[in-house]
Design a protein around this motif. Structure first.
Motif, short mmCIF file in Angstrom:
data_model
loop_
_atom_site.label_atom_id
_atom_site.label_comp_id
_atom_site.label_asym_id
_atom_site.label_seq_id
_atom_site.Cartn_x
_atom_site.Cartn_y
_atom_site.Cartn_z
N PRO A 252 0.83 -1.21 0.00
CA PRO A 252 0.00 0.00 0.00
C PRO A 252 0.87 1.26 0.00
O PRO A 252 1.80 1.38 0.79
CB PRO A 252 -0.80 -0.12 1.30
N GLY A 253 0.57 2.18 -0.90
CA GLY A 253 1.28 3.45 -0.98
C GLY A 253 2.61 3.40 -1.69
O GLY A 253 3.31 4.41 -1.75
N TRP A 254 2.97 2.25 -2.27
CA TRP A 254 4.30 2.15 -2.89
C TRP A 254 4.44 3.13 -4.05
O TRP A 254 5.51 3.71 -4.24
CB TRP A 254 4.60 0.72 -3.34
N GLU A 255 3.36 3.34 -4.82
CA GLU A 255 3.46 4.26 -5.97
C GLU A 255 3.73 5.69 -5.50
O GLU A 255 4.45 6.43 -6.17
CB GLU A 255 2.21 4.19 -6.84
N ASP A 256 3.14 6.09 -4.36
CA ASP A 256 3.40 7.43 -3.84
C ASP A 256 4.88 7.62 -3.49
O ASP A 256 5.46 8.67 -3.77
CB ASP A 256 2.54 7.70 -2.59
N THR A 257 5.49 6.58 -2.90
CA THR A 257 6.92 6.69 -2.58
C THR A 257 7.76 6.69 -3.84
O THR A 257 8.78 7.38 -3.91
CB THR A 257 7.37 5.56 -1.62
N ALA A 258 7.32 5.95 -4.85
CA ALA A 258 8.04 5.94 -6.13
C ALA A 258 7.96 7.30 -6.81
O ALA A 258 8.97 7.81 -7.32
CB ALA A 258 7.48 4.84 -7.04
N VAL A 259 6.77 7.89 -6.83
CA VAL A 259 6.59 9.19 -7.46
C VAL A 259 7.44 10.25 -6.76
O VAL A 259 8.11 11.06 -7.42
CB VAL A 259 5.09 9.59 -7.49
N ALA A 260 7.45 10.26 -5.44
CA ALA A 260 8.26 11.24 -4.70
C ALA A 260 9.74 11.07 -5.04
O ALA A 260 10.45 12.07 -5.27
CB ALA A 260 8.02 11.08 -3.19
N TRP A 261 10.22 9.83 -5.08
CA TRP A 261 11.62 9.57 -5.41
C TRP A 261 11.95 10.01 -6.84
O TRP A 261 12.98 10.64 -7.08
CB TRP A 261 11.93 8.08 -5.21
N LEU A 262 11.06 9.70 -7.78
CA LEU A 262 11.29 10.07 -9.18
C LEU A 262 11.32 11.60 -9.33
O LEU A 262 12.17 12.12 -10.06
CB LEU A 262 10.21 9.46 -10.08
N PHE A 263 10.41 12.30 -8.66
CA PHE A 263 10.43 13.76 -8.73
C PHE A 263 11.74 14.32 -8.17
O PHE A 263 12.25 15.32 -8.67
CB PHE A 263 9.23 14.38 -7.99
#
Length: 154
Positions: free
Chosen positions: A51-62
């Motif tokens: 749960p929430g893995w995509e949010d952590t990925a998006v923050a890292w990518l940004f």
């Protein structure tokens, strides 16, 4: 002189003696398990499927992209496009490190002392290695955003 002492090839250009092991371990699987992160997965990014893995990925990518990218809603709505743009940005940084390393002697050799040139070459080698590792991590995140999952290997 740099890398393993044999030649002038920077460390990031030399194949790892463990490359075949890492390639096998990180091989994407169609129906892998959720919550498994392959070797090279970025720190601070939850494994895919949690749960929430995509949010952590998006923050890292940004964080990898120029700050102006945060103002584009299309990148927030479509993380796979953000991953593509982050990969391109990191690939450009890797290309710049390779170019800088390859041209430093001819462009700086007559203008800076030898010790400074050696320090510059070490800096390019370090930054190139870091960019190469980041590029691999971005590819893994991009694959996960595209639906790939990994199975642990023993």
């Amino acid at each position: 002189m740099y890398g393993n002492g044999d030649d002038e090839t920077p460390a990031w250009e030399k194949p790892s003696r463990f490359a075949h092991v890492l390639a096998d371990a990180a091989a994407p699987k169609e129906r892998g398990r959720e919550g498994i992160a392959p070797p090279g997965w970025p720190r601070g990014v939850q494994p895919p499927g949690l749960p929430g893995w995509e949010d952590t990925a998006v923050a890292w990518l940004f964080d990898l992209c120029p700050s102006g990218y945060r103002g584009h809603e299309v990148l927030r709505k479509h993380p796979l496009i953000l991953a593509r743009m982050a990969r391109q940005h990191v690939s450009a940084a890797l290309a710049a490190a390779r170019h800088g390393y390859g041209t430093a002697r001819t462009e700086l050799g007559d203008t800076v002392p030898a010790a400074v040139l050696d320090a510059v070459l070490r800096m390019y080698e370090y930054e190139g290695s870091r960019a190469a590792a980041t590029e691999r991590a971005v590819r893994l995140v991009e694959e996960a955003l595209g639906g790939d999952r990994w199975e642990p290997r023993l």
